[in-house]
Scaffold this active site. Structure first.
Site, PDB file in Angstrom:
ATOM      1  N   GLY A   1       5.337  27.279 -62.017  1.00 13.53           N
ATOM      2  CA  GLY A   1       5.763  25.907 -62.203  1.00 13.53           C
ATOM      3  C   GLY A   1       6.998  25.879 -63.081  1.00 13.53           C
ATOM      4  CB  THR A   2      10.433  25.980 -62.665  1.00 13.19           C
ATOM      5  OG1 THR A   2      10.551  25.477 -61.330  1.00 13.19           O
ATOM      6  CG2 THR A   2      10.152  27.460 -62.640  1.00 13.19           C
ATOM      7  N   GLY A   3       8.687  22.950 -63.921  1.00 11.45           N
ATOM      8  CA  GLY A   3       8.953  21.594 -64.384  1.00 11.45           C
ATOM      9  C   GLY A   3       9.086  21.592 -65.887  1.00 11.45           C
TER      10      GLY A   3
ATOM     11  CB  ILE B   1       4.881  22.655 -69.279  1.00 13.66           C
ATOM     12  CG1 ILE B   1       4.391  21.360 -69.940  1.00 13.66           C
ATOM     13  CG2 ILE B   1       4.222  23.869 -69.928  1.00 13.66           C
ATOM     14  CD1 ILE B   1       2.942  21.080 -69.731  1.00 13.66           C
TER      15      ILE B   1
ATOM     16  CE  LYS C   1      -2.712  15.977 -70.808  1.00 11.02           C
ATOM     17  NZ  LYS C   1      -1.832  14.826 -71.071  1.00 11.02           N
TER      18      LYS C   1
ATOM     19  N   GLY D   1       4.569  10.565 -64.486  1.00  8.87           N
ATOM     20  CA  GLY D   1       3.211  10.875 -64.037  1.00  8.87           C
ATOM     21  C   GLY D   1       2.218  10.860 -65.179  1.00  8.87           C
ATOM     22  CB  THR D   2       2.484  12.123 -68.648  1.00 15.18           C
ATOM     23  OG1 THR D   2       2.556  13.496 -68.293  1.00 15.18           O
ATOM     24  CG2 THR D   2       1.688  11.990 -69.943  1.00 15.18           C
TER      25      THR D   2
ATOM     26  CD  GLU E   1      -1.805  12.775 -65.049  1.00  9.40           C
ATOM     27  OE1 GLU E   1      -1.245  13.361 -64.141  1.00  9.40           O
ATOM     28  OE2 GLU E   1      -2.244  13.314 -66.070  1.00  9.40           O
TER      29      GLU E   1
ATOM     30  CG  HIS F   1      -7.207   7.875 -70.838  1.00 11.08           C
ATOM     31  ND1 HIS F   1      -8.394   8.492 -71.139  1.00 11.08           N
ATOM     32  CD2 HIS F   1      -6.470   8.774 -70.162  1.00 11.08           C
ATOM     33  CE1 HIS F   1      -8.359   9.723 -70.669  1.00 11.08           C
ATOM     34  NE2 HIS F   1      -7.200   9.922 -70.066  1.00 11.08           N
TER      35      HIS F   1
END
Lengths: 357, 357
Positions: free
Chosen positions: B10-12, B14, B151, B218-219, B222, B226
């Site tokens: 994955g090269t996004g 993070i 997570k 996207g985070t 998400e 909550h």
């Protein structure tokens, strides 16, 4: 984790508290304890309540004229040789589980194949006492964990000199695993993880010692050696009255700066920062049990994206010196046993048991 | 520690930052990186500067209609599938070091014998995507470290189900090793050492995301799941405009309480406390880079001598989300490699790499 058996060498302040705290740890079984004149061994587990009750106020002690007073900080007691002694059966032999011994350490070594870890809670008779004790375990064929709560930077080097011998013997030696060094060193190593370069580690402790003062007079003397007006030799020659006068002059509160503490070399060996970037100081109050200041670790560094910041770890003021020494000591002991069982031998500091930097 | 080679899947956000941070770590050599359409492998070490420059603003992305939006918290980006894509050579193949691949993960596995650790910096396409990717490594004969910064509590259980397979393969799987869970979980485990019983762990994070907002949409989606008014399904069905409206309603600042975060199960599996004693919340500000609140871990417990106290760990406000995810991820990676080389296989959380409780 599987069951761990351990022995305590020394039944002064730290040894006694380590036995007491271990009762809260399901996986830990204390199987041996000794002082200079006796040893108790029971592989079903020592009766800690009996041992502590029987030896209360009956701690073995000898004059320690040969002691090299170089230790720093009040976060661990080095006076666990103690000040109290009564009757013929002084020390651990006052317990019904113990027997007198000419060489109690050898008695422990002889049972070494059934002991996973040995906690050295010994008074600092001489500055090489712990390394020499470790030598005896290595030479006696012991293979397991040896752990101490020492504070002196110089002792780390002496242990490092023995690294090869430990590796050959199968000994995993965990050094400096109390409060500071120990808990606070580990906190500094973890706090460093936000950074790509650590520029400063500032460790500042507070200890309130009113109810523990009698048991910790040796520590107070050692701490005085860190005051600007004194050094190792002059502090060593002080009479009890002179020490009381120094304390009186300060109304019972002594402040220390730039102490020689092994946190520096332990963080350097873990690659966190240079030893010279670590400073340790604190305040000791012998007339209150309340801490005169909050024990705090500040780690300042630079992040990969160019920011400078300080991460902070603080101990609640209600946590005693004893809680902050013995919990971590047993925690690092467990970590050490895990390493030992995986075949990792040699000398390790607390920070090396944390995520790598 | 000896040299460590590692690959990034994955090269996004993070993956890219992990490569960048690794340049500050002498012992870490990135040797492979991939996204869904290409892979770069160089055992002399990737040219990270070239790779990052060539792929800047060129992150591979696919519609993620099948994504199960259950993740919590903004401390790690799960949107590293990204929002940007340009031209035919989208993604990692824009780098001169990369080549297109039908099955880039297999290309990494095929080189597995020369890779000490694999960091899974993958978008959460489905909630079992990481466990299934780990399966491929186990089935492909990989023996080494696999580490993620996930997570979700539920994923830990899915990985535990694979523990035996990992042990047979020689895989040391480190799960939840970013900021929270990760750095803050480890801090909680260390802070617990003063206590014989931990009654509360309170994790509270602050993230300022103005300049990182585009990469982390996207985070944010998400996280919205909550909020009390939403759940996984309703958040998933929100249009971009509806999300913007939710953010506008709150002037860009969203507060979260009682988030489902794996810190709870990770601390329980390390024996620190019950999962239900852990609470996680925080504040996300998408219109400022300054943190809206200080990221803090509070660990409250009882000492062996009967006191109740709270130990506290605070991150400096200037430390970015990226610094607090990627430093610890690489730190835990190094700790994992050490475990792996010592022959310890299976599934480990951050707290299990700390002193035992």
């Amino acid at each position: 984790m599987d069951e761990i058996t351990f022995a305590v060498l020394g039944t002064g302040g730290i040894g006694r508290r380590a036995l007491e705290v271990s009762q809260y740890k399901d996986t830990l079984t204390p199987v041996a304890a000794c002082d200079r004149h006796g040893v108790a061994v029971d592989f079903d587990g020592l009766d800690v309540d009996e041992l502590l009750a029987a030896t209360e106020g009956n701690i073995d002690s000898e004059p320690r004229d040969d002691e090299v007073v170089t230790d720093g900080g009040a976060a661990t007691s080095t006076a666990e040789g103690g000040v109290k002694q009564h009757g013929e059966d002084r020390g651990v032999v006052a317990s019904s589980q113990a027997r007198p011994s000419e060489d109690p350490i050898q008695a422990i070594i002889d049972h070494g194949d059934r002991i996973d870890a040995v906690l050295l809670a010994l008074p600092n008779y001489e500055h090489d006492f712990i390394p020499r004790t470790a030598d005896r375990f290595a030479e006696g064929g012991y293979a397991g964990v040896v752990i101490d709560v020492l504070k002196r930077s110089r002792v780390i080097d002496m242990l490092d000199d023995r690294s090869e011998a430990f590796e050959e013997s199968g000994i995993t030696f965990i050094c400096g695993a109390g409060a500071t060094p120990g808990l606070l060193t580990g906190a500094a190593a973890l706090a460093a993880q936000s950074f790509v370069e650590v520029t400063d580690v500032d460790i500042w402790w507070g200890v309130g010692l009113e109810s523990g003062y009698e048991d910790n007079r040796g520590t107070v003397r050692e701490d005085i050696a860190h005051l600007p007006e004194y050094d190792i030799e002059t502090a060593r020659e002080l009479s009890e009255d002179e020490i009381e006068a120094i304390i009186d002059d300060r109304d019972g509160v002594i402040e220390f700066e730039d102490m020689e503490h092994a946190d520096d070399v332990l963080l350097e060996r873990a690659g966190v920062c240079d030893a010279e970037d670590v400073s340790v100081g604190g305040i000791l109050d012998v007339r209150n049990d309340e801490k005169p200041t909050t024990t705090t670790v500040r780690v300042t560094g630079r992040t990969f994206d160019g920011e400078t910041a300080t991460n902070t770890f603080r101990l609640g003021d209600e946590t005693s010196m004893e809680a902050n020494v013995n919990g971590p000591a047993l925690g690092y002991l467990k970590a050490g046993v895990r390493r030992n069982r995986a075949g990792e031998y040699g000398v390790f500091g607390p920070a090396e048991l944390m995520p790598g930097f």
